[in-house]
Design an enzyme around this catalytic site. Structure first.
Site, PDB file in Angstrom:
ATOM      1  N   GLU A   1      -9.437 -10.906   9.278  1.00 50.54           N
ATOM      2  CA  GLU A   1      -8.830 -10.298   8.092  1.00 50.54           C
ATOM      3  C   GLU A   1      -7.308 -10.441   8.090  1.00 50.54           C
ATOM      4  O   GLU A   1      -6.640 -10.128   9.096  1.00 50.54           O
ATOM      5  CB  GLU A   1      -9.211  -8.808   8.025  1.00 50.54           C
ATOM      6  CG  GLU A   1      -8.539  -8.080   6.856  1.00 50.54           C
ATOM      7  CD  GLU A   1      -9.153  -6.734   6.529  1.00 50.54           C
ATOM      8  OE1 GLU A   1     -10.243  -6.420   7.025  1.00 50.54           O
ATOM      9  OE2 GLU A   1      -8.532  -5.997   5.741  1.00 50.54           O
TER      10      GLU A   1
ATOM     11  N   SER B   1     -15.435   0.356   4.321  1.00 52.24           N
ATOM     12  CA  SER B   1     -14.625   0.394   3.095  1.00 52.24           C
ATOM     13  C   SER B   1     -15.244   1.352   2.077  1.00 52.24           C
ATOM     14  O   SER B   1     -14.584   1.750   1.114  1.00 52.24           O
ATOM     15  CB  SER B   1     -14.496  -1.011   2.496  1.00 52.24           C
ATOM     16  OG  SER B   1     -15.772  -1.594   2.319  1.00 52.24           O
TER      17      SER B   1
ATOM     18  N   LYS C   1     -21.204  -4.652  13.047  1.00 52.05           N
ATOM     19  CA  LYS C   1     -19.807  -5.088  13.120  1.00 52.05           C
ATOM     20  C   LYS C   1     -18.941  -3.986  13.734  1.00 52.05           C
ATOM     21  O   LYS C   1     -19.076  -2.817  13.382  1.00 52.05           O
ATOM     22  CB  LYS C   1     -19.269  -5.478  11.730  1.00 52.05           C
ATOM     23  CG  LYS C   1     -17.820  -5.995  11.785  1.00 52.05           C
ATOM     24  CD  LYS C   1     -17.426  -6.807  10.556  1.00 52.05           C
ATOM     25  CE  LYS C   1     -17.104  -5.997   9.331  1.00 52.05           C
ATOM     26  NZ  LYS C   1     -15.965  -5.061   9.497  1.00 52.05           N
TER      27      LYS C   1
HETATM   28  N1  MHF Z   1     -11.049  -1.910  -1.878  1.00 53.89           N
HETATM   29  C1  MHF Z   1     -10.877  -2.304  -0.622  1.00 53.89           C
HETATM   30  N2  MHF Z   1     -10.686  -3.610  -0.374  1.00 53.89           N
HETATM   31  C2  MHF Z   1     -10.507  -4.063   0.887  1.00 53.89           C
HETATM   32  O1  MHF Z   1     -10.335  -5.302   1.072  1.00 53.89           O
HETATM   33  C3  MHF Z   1     -10.554  -3.125   1.951  1.00 53.89           C
HETATM   34  C4  MHF Z   1     -10.783  -1.777   1.645  1.00 53.89           C
HETATM   35  N3  MHF Z   1     -10.935  -1.391   0.362  1.00 53.89           N
HETATM   36  N4  MHF Z   1     -10.850  -0.834   2.613  1.00 53.89           N
HETATM   37  C5  MHF Z   1     -10.887  -1.251   3.995  1.00 53.89           C
HETATM   38  C6  MHF Z   1     -10.045  -2.402   4.212  1.00 53.89           C
HETATM   39  C7  MHF Z   1      -8.573  -2.147   4.008  1.00 53.89           C
HETATM   40  N5  MHF Z   1      -8.135  -3.438   3.587  1.00 53.89           N
HETATM   41  C8  MHF Z   1      -6.854  -3.749   3.120  1.00 53.89           C
HETATM   42  C9  MHF Z   1      -6.133  -2.841   2.401  1.00 53.89           C
HETATM   43  C10 MHF Z   1      -4.880  -3.143   1.937  1.00 53.89           C
HETATM   44  C11 MHF Z   1      -4.323  -4.384   2.209  1.00 53.89           C
HETATM   45  C12 MHF Z   1      -2.959  -4.698   1.707  1.00 53.89           C
HETATM   46  O2  MHF Z   1      -2.296  -3.869   1.159  1.00 53.89           O
HETATM   47  N6  MHF Z   1      -2.517  -5.934   1.885  1.00 53.89           N
HETATM   48  C13 MHF Z   1      -1.216  -6.384   1.418  1.00 53.89           C
HETATM   49  C14 MHF Z   1      -0.568  -7.186   2.526  1.00 53.89           C
HETATM   50  C15 MHF Z   1       0.818  -6.708   2.813  1.00 53.89           C
HETATM   51  C16 MHF Z   1       1.555  -7.662   3.737  1.00 53.89           C
HETATM   52  O3  MHF Z   1       2.044  -8.694   3.210  1.00 53.89           O
HETATM   53  O4  MHF Z   1       1.615  -7.438   4.957  1.00 53.89           O
HETATM   54  C17 MHF Z   1      -1.418  -7.277   0.213  1.00 53.89           C
HETATM   55  O5  MHF Z   1      -0.627  -7.151  -0.741  1.00 53.89           O
HETATM   56  O6  MHF Z   1      -2.345  -8.088   0.210  1.00 53.89           O
HETATM   57  C18 MHF Z   1      -5.056  -5.308   2.943  1.00 53.89           C
HETATM   58  C19 MHF Z   1      -6.327  -4.988   3.394  1.00 53.89           C
HETATM   59  C20 MHF Z   1      -9.227  -4.365   3.520  1.00 53.89           C
HETATM   60  N7  MHF Z   1     -10.350  -3.500   3.283  1.00 53.89           N
HETATM   61  C1  KIV Z   2     -13.331  -5.673   4.429  1.00 56.41           C
HETATM   62  C2  KIV Z   2     -14.589  -5.816   5.214  1.00 56.41           C
HETATM   63  C3  KIV Z   2     -14.555  -6.985   6.151  1.00 56.41           C
HETATM   64  C4  KIV Z   2     -14.925  -4.539   5.923  1.00 56.41           C
HETATM   65  O1  KIV Z   2     -14.824  -4.377   7.117  1.00 56.41           O
HETATM   66  C5  KIV Z   2     -15.364  -3.417   5.084  1.00 56.41           C
HETATM   67  O2  KIV Z   2     -15.675  -3.618   3.904  1.00 56.41           O
HETATM   68  O3  KIV Z   2     -15.417  -2.298   5.601  1.00 56.41           O
HETATM   69 MG    MG Z   3     -14.932  -2.313   7.668  1.00 61.12          MG
END
Ligand code: MHF
Ligand code: KIV
Ligand code: MG
Length: 276
Positions: free
Chosen positions: A194, A59, A125
């Site tokens: 996740e 991330s 991981k």
């Molecule tokens: N700042 C940040 N936070 C994170 O949690 C994260 C990162 N970066 N980068 C790597 C991954 C990418 N991740 C993500 C990024 C976006 C969503 C997202 O947009 N989720 C929507 C869900 C949409 C649906 O309902 O299907 C949400 O609104 O939560 C989820 C995980 C988790 N990780």
């Molecule tokens: C969101 C977590 C689990 C991760 O893989 C990351 O920070 O890259």
């Molecule tokens: Mg990661």
């Protein structure tokens, strides 16, 4: 290579956190607190706040480098940040992500994981389930503790069609169970789950012997993880449903980190509003 940061404050615990300790915590029902971390100063603050384990996540491509996915992150980037975090981590267990494209074969996975272990990681991981089991076995047999990451696997964002909740259909739920069991069987010590429905996070956790760490996977996982920039409210990008800004109502970063640890330990985070 110890750094000066380790000598500048009281550690939150006397013994280093180990994979055995995480397993014992799962057995006792003690929740495991994990945060992502990218540098030595924050690692030191996190240890003082009582965080159990830190993840040098890919991330960092999004929160440190400003990319809109984790795909551009290089092994050298994770190596650099892992070495920095390790100098401030004290007794915390340090986990490092293998980035996109660095584990196409089990031999390449081992070579690259070994580089991260030599930079100071205690566990590696990788994103994947059934298809990754052979690699998980190869690494664990050679002395590298493995955390598998299943559910929403961000390195597959273009395959998944976006950062979308996984395991919503009955086929999706069956796949998540199969993935979890396959990596456990192959020797994984920990599983990050996740963005799946909370009920599925509980089902998979109940079915496994090893601890699970949820991010958007409900309160019944053995522990929780958040991206540090999200929980401190400093990430300018999309705020996912599973994020809580712990700076709200906190007078300092240290207080916010302590509030996170307390909320994970007492089960008040994640609340229903953070779940799918
Ligand atoms: N700042 C940040 N936070 C994170 O949690 C994260 C990162 N970066 N980068 C790597 C991954 C990418 N991740 C993500 C990024 C976006 C969503 C997202 O947009 N989720 C929507 C869900 C949409 C649906 O309902 O299907 C949400 O609104 O939560 C989820 C995980 C988790 N990780
Ligand atoms: C969101 C977590 C689990 C991760 O893989 C990351 O920070 O890259
Ligand atoms: Mg990661």
């Amino acid at each position: 290579m110890a750094g000066y940061l380790q000598e500048t404050g009281a550690a939150a615990r006397s013994k280093p956190v180990t994979t055995h300790m995480l397993q014992a915590m799962r057995g006792k029902g003690d929740k495991i607190s994990m945060l992502t971390c990218y540098d030595a100063s924050f690692a030191t603050l996190m240890e003082r706040a009582g965080v159990d384990t830190v993840l040098v996540g890919d991330s960092l491509g999004m929160v440190c480098q400003g990319h809109n996915s984790t795909l551009p992150v290089a092994l050298a980037d994770i190596t650099y940040h892992t070495a920095s975090v390790a100098r401030g981590a004290g007794t915390m267990l340090v986990i490092a992500d293998l980035p996109f494209g660095t584990y196409p074969t089990r031999e390449e996975a081992f070579r690259n994981a070994a580089q991260l272990m030599q930079a100071g990681a205690h566990m590696i991981k990788l994103e994947g389930g059934v298809w990754l089991a052979d690699t998980v076995k190869f690494l664990t047999e050679r002395g590298i503790p493995v955390c598998a990451h299943i559910g929403l696997t961000p390195q597959s964002v273009h395959q998944l069609g976006g950062f979308r909740v996984q395991g919503k259909t009955s086929d999706g739920a069956t796949q998540l169970h199969a993935d979890a069991l396959a990596v456990q069987q192959a020797g994984a010590s920990l599983i990050v789950i996740e963005a799946v429905p909370a009920a599925l996070g509980k089902e998979v956790t109940d079915r496994l012997a090893i601890p699970t760490i949820g991010i958007g996977a409900g309160p019944e996982c053995s522990g929780q993880v958040l991206v540090m920039h999200d929980m401190l409210g400093v990430f300018p990008g999309h705020k996912s449903r599973f994020v809580r800004n712990f700076m709200e109502g906190a007078p300092s970063i240290e207080a916010a980190l302590k509030a996170y640890v307390a909320a994970v330990k007492d089960g008040s985070f994640p609340a229903q509003e953070h779940c799918f």
